[in-house]
Design a protein around this motif. Structure first.
Motif, short mmCIF file in Angstrom:
data_model
loop_
_atom_site.label_atom_id
_atom_site.label_comp_id
_atom_site.label_asym_id
_atom_site.label_seq_id
_atom_site.Cartn_x
_atom_site.Cartn_y
_atom_site.Cartn_z
N ASN A 1 0.80 -1.05 -0.12
CA ASN A 1 -0.04 0.02 -0.09
C ASN A 1 0.90 1.17 -0.03
N SER B 1 -0.29 4.41 -0.56
CA SER B 1 -0.86 5.50 -0.51
C SER B 1 -0.37 6.87 0.35
N VAL C 1 -2.97 12.12 -0.45
CA VAL C 1 -4.35 11.29 -0.11
C VAL C 1 -4.39 11.31 1.66
N SER D 1 -5.47 5.93 3.77
CA SER D 1 -6.03 5.50 2.41
C SER D 1 -5.56 4.32 1.99
N GLU D 2 -6.50 3.77 1.10
CA GLU D 2 -6.12 2.46 0.35
C GLU D 2 -6.49 2.60 -1.12
N SER D 3 -5.70 3.79 -1.89
CA SER D 3 -5.78 3.83 -3.04
C SER D 3 -4.91 3.61 -4.07
N HIS D 4 -3.47 3.62 -3.56
CA HIS D 4 -2.23 3.32 -4.41
C HIS D 4 -1.69 2.07 -3.93
N ARG E 1 -12.21 -0.34 -6.42
CA ARG E 1 -11.98 0.45 -5.22
C ARG E 1 -10.62 1.02 -5.01
N ILE E 2 -9.81 1.08 -6.05
CA ILE E 2 -8.47 1.79 -6.04
C ILE E 2 -8.10 2.67 -7.08
N HIS E 3 -7.29 3.76 -6.78
CA HIS E 3 -6.99 4.73 -7.79
C HIS E 3 -5.77 4.34 -8.67
#
Length: 105
Positions: free
Chosen positions: A24, A26, A31, A35-38, A70-72
């Motif tokens: 992870n 993120s 962010v 966060s759990e985006s990257h 769900r992710i970027h």
């Protein structure tokens, strides 16, 4: 471990990896904390034998299916077992430039 990260790791098991590292990243981006985006995925699988990068990435996207929504961002480093023996590491991720903006702008 985060819930999104766990779901991603479980989905990637369909590729029968001999090595899987899902980070992870993120915290390296602009962010909110937690966060759990990257994510960065290092995936070694015999299923990648004879496939180019595009086909490998398509296999990963297919394995993740709706989880991709769900992710970027997902940095993919996909290797065959032989390639992994030769390299034994994936490249470091670059520093975030703040959503494409350069410092000082």
């Amino acid at each position: 471990m985060s819930t999104v990260q766990h779901a991603l790791e479980q989905a990637l098991q369909t590729l029968q990896p001999s090595h899987l590292q899902l980070l992870n990243e993120s915290h390296m981006h602009n962010v909110p904390p937690g966060s759990e985006s990257h994510f960065k995925a290092v995936l070694v699988s015999a299923q990648f034998d004879g496939q180019g990068k595009v086909r490998r990435h398509q296999a990963v996207y297919a394995a993740l299916g709706p989880l991709m929504q769900r992710i970027h961002a997902l940095a993919l480093h996909t290797y065959t077992p032989q390639e992994w023996v030769e390299l034994n590491q994936a490249p470091d991720s670059p520093n975030c430039m703040g959503g494409g903006k350069h410092q000082g702008e």
